[in-house]
Design an enzyme around this catalytic site. Structure first.
Site, PDB file in Angstrom:
ATOM      1  N   TYR A 145       0.908  -1.152  -0.021  1.00  0.00           N
ATOM      2  CA  TYR A 145       0.212  -0.013   0.215  1.00  0.00           C
ATOM      3  C   TYR A 145       1.015   1.280   0.064  1.00  0.00           C
ATOM      4  O   TYR A 145       0.615   2.258  -0.644  1.00  0.00           O
ATOM      5  CB  TYR A 145      -0.987   0.193   1.227  1.00  0.00           C
ATOM      6  N   LYS A 155      -3.424   7.196 -22.479  1.00  0.00           N
ATOM      7  CA  LYS A 155      -2.647   7.601 -23.872  1.00  0.00           C
ATOM      8  C   LYS A 155      -1.315   7.289 -24.031  1.00  0.00           C
ATOM      9  O   LYS A 155      -0.656   6.685 -24.631  1.00  0.00           O
ATOM     10  CB  LYS A 155      -3.241   9.031 -24.233  1.00  0.00           C
ATOM     11  N   PHE A 202     -21.865  15.378 -23.723  1.00  0.00           N
ATOM     12  CA  PHE A 202     -21.434  14.551 -24.923  1.00  0.00           C
ATOM     13  C   PHE A 202     -21.343  13.091 -24.307  1.00  0.00           C
ATOM     14  O   PHE A 202     -21.282  11.827 -25.032  1.00  0.00           O
ATOM     15  CB  PHE A 202     -20.371  14.933 -25.685  1.00  0.00           C
ATOM     16  N   PHE A 226      -9.446  21.310 -23.916  1.00  0.00           N
ATOM     17  CA  PHE A 226     -10.032  20.035 -24.251  1.00  0.00           C
ATOM     18  C   PHE A 226     -11.242  20.205 -23.184  1.00  0.00           C
ATOM     19  O   PHE A 226     -11.287  20.935 -22.169  1.00  0.00           O
ATOM     20  CB  PHE A 226      -9.039  18.966 -23.808  1.00  0.00           C
ATOM     21  N   THR A 227     -12.357  19.364 -23.584  1.00  0.00           N
ATOM     22  CA  THR A 227     -13.262  19.298 -22.766  1.00  0.00           C
ATOM     23  C   THR A 227     -13.299  19.349 -21.281  1.00  0.00           C
ATOM     24  O   THR A 227     -13.965  20.053 -20.452  1.00  0.00           O
ATOM     25  CB  THR A 227     -14.470  17.988 -23.218  1.00  0.00           C
ATOM     26  N   ARG A 284     -16.768  15.463 -32.113  1.00  0.00           N
ATOM     27  CA  ARG A 284     -15.986  16.268 -31.602  1.00  0.00           C
ATOM     28  C   ARG A 284     -16.408  17.833 -32.210  1.00  0.00           C
ATOM     29  O   ARG A 284     -15.778  18.335 -32.789  1.00  0.00           O
ATOM     30  CB  ARG A 284     -14.671  16.105 -31.859  1.00  0.00           C
ATOM     31  N   ASP A 293       0.115  19.424 -21.202  1.00  0.00           N
ATOM     32  CA  ASP A 293      -0.561  18.422 -21.210  1.00  0.00           C
ATOM     33  C   ASP A 293       0.119  17.426 -22.178  1.00  0.00           C
ATOM     34  O   ASP A 293      -0.019  17.802 -23.235  1.00  0.00           O
ATOM     35  CB  ASP A 293      -2.102  18.565 -21.661  1.00  0.00           C
TER      36      ASP A 293
END
Length: 482
Positions: free
Chosen positions: A80, A266, A455, A132-133, A389, A223
């Site tokens: 842990y 990603k 969305f 970005f959303t 998009r 990012d």
């Protein structure tokens, strides 16, 4: 990167890997696809995987893992606290990015939440190349706002510009002067700008942004979720970087940024994420929120096995064969569709092939969500799931007025090392057929509309019976319901 010439003269991307584990796919009849669309409210996010043939919704968490990643998962130390597995990842971050401090999080939007909570205050502004959303949502939730200052070329759907994701430094400086540096929370750069077609920025542009930020004492938050594709484009498109290794380009990018965060769904081809920095002050401000929202500092809401896989995946991202495969497949798909007259975003970017819905369906007004309609129509005739998009991915303003997006795109993501060339050719064939029958496609209207991130789980209905007409034309032309 392997540059292989074919005797036939055909330009075909050559996979530098072999497939060793396979997963069976389903191709359900078109009648079932129509029923599935009705059940999902014409929102491809709400489709069930059992009804999908080729899933091009996203590359997030669905990239293929390597044999070395799968093997590493068996070595995990599931303590842990103080896990040796976490230490491996921390050391890999230091090696590749040169950042001393690392905070694990369960995925990219968790990193956005923590960064926004620490640095965004009511009335503050975050200039960025493009939003970005989820990034925008976290900033707005904390009382801030975004200003998009991408170069003008970035919003042109067809272009020869090789770095449409570049930030306009003149606009950046104007934004800082107009608002005052004290109101700027930080400057955000998104590598491989998602919502405008996965378009890259250059290393030189990042250097110019750094100069402006240094002049006014501002942080750059980077990012890096789509860094793998952007590394390939910098290596192949930026003359000054052609003799640099992927590892060297990565380090030069990192040296220009104060905070780097990423979704390992990603970057790294696993499931997790992280934040890294050389600022002890920033690290200490964010650290307590990791334990509050994510978990202890040596797992951050991730499975220990995933952490092992991320460590290997980040190292594999330094391999030119690995980072080239996605962009080369995307370029093949874009070029084939463009050759047959289908409107696509050019030049080919990263993440996926992007169809331009406003040119594909010029008869559908933005008020009837052409990108959403195109996503629905393509699924109906192909069982290929893409992601809207466009304006569905925006949200209404504070007065309830619709906010229309700069572009109406259907993103067809190509997860790395997942699809074969014949599957791409199938998708291209169905897209071309749909384009030739585009006049049959109609619009959509909301019937269930969440206030935020609609969305993901909003539902829409067709404005006419156009789906039934498209179904009948498909069966007549192809003589099949598949």
């Amino acid at each position: 990167m392997s540059k292989v010439s074919f005797f036939s003269g055909e330009a075909v991307p050559l996979e530098m890997h072999k497939v060793r584990i396979v997963q069976k796919l389903n191709l359900v009849p078109i009648e079932r696809r129509l029923a599935a669309l009705n059940e999902a409210g014409n929102n491809t996010f709400l489709l069930k995987n059992a009804d999908i043939f080729l899933d091009m919704l996203t590359d997030s968490g669905v990239n293929a893992m390597s044999d070395k990643q799968l093997a590493a998962m068996m070595e995990s130390d599931d303590s842990y606290a103080g896990s040796a597995t976490f230490t491996k990842l921390e050391n890999k971050i230091r090696e590749l990015f040169g950042k001393e401090y690392f905070l694990p999080v369960h995925q990219g939007r968790a990193a956005e939440n923590i960064i926004s909570r620490v640095f965004v205050t009511p009335g503050s502004i975050v200039p960025m190349n493009y939003h970005f959303t989820t990034t925008k949502a976290h900033i707005v939730l904390n009382g801030g706002s975004v200003e998009e200052i991408i170069i003008d070329e970035g919003l042109k759907v067809t272009s020869d510009c090789q770095f449409k994701g570049n930030m306009c430094t003149d606009k950046l400086e104007e934004t800082i002067v107009r608002n005052g540096a004290a109101k700027i929370a930080y400057v955000r750069i998104e590598t491989g700008t998602n919502l405008i077609g996965g378009q890259p920025h250059s290393l030189d542009n990042l250097r110019e942004v750094r100069k402006v930020c240094d002049k006014y004492g501002l942080m750059i938050v980077f990012d890096a979720s789509l860094l793998a594709d952007n590394l390939y484009f910098i290596k192949t498109r930026e003359e000054a970087c052609k003799n640099l290794s992927i590892r060297e380009i990565t380090m030069q990018i990192s040296e220009l940024c104060d905070i780097i965060y990423f979704s390992a769904r990603k970057l790294g081809c696993a499931r997790g994420g992280g934040i890294c920095t050389n600022s002890q002050e920033a690290f200490l401000k964010m650290r307590e929120l990791v334990t509050l929202y994510e978990g202890f500092l040596t797992y951050g809401g991730m499975s220990i096995r995933e952490i092992e896989a991320i460590t290997v995946g980040l190292e594999e991202t330094m391999d030119e064969d690995m980072v080239s495969q996605g962009p080369q497949f995307i370029e093949y798909m874009v070029n084939e569709l463009d050759r047959q007259g289908v409107p696509v975003i050019t030049p080919a970017g990263g993440l996926g092939c992007h169809l331009d819905a406003m040119r594909f369906l010029p008869h559908i007004p933005q008020s009837q969500y052409p990108a959403g309609a195109l996503a629905s129509a393509l699924y109906l005739v192909s069982s290929v799931r893409g992601m809207e998009r466009g304006s569905v991915s925006e949200q209404r303003d504070e007065n309830g007025n619709e906010v229309y997006s700069n572009m109406e795109l259907l993103r067809l993501a190509l997860p790395r090392r997942v699809f074969t060339l014949s599957q791409l050719k199938y998708a291209i064939d169905r897209i071309v057929w749909l384009y030739k029958n585009r006049d049959l496609v109609g619009g959509l209207t909301f019937v269930e509309e969440p206030k935020m991130l609609r969305f993901f789980f909003g539902k829409l209905a067709t404005t006419s019976d156009w789906q039934s007409k498209l179904l009948e034309k498909f069966k007549a032309d192809l003589g099949s319901n598949l």
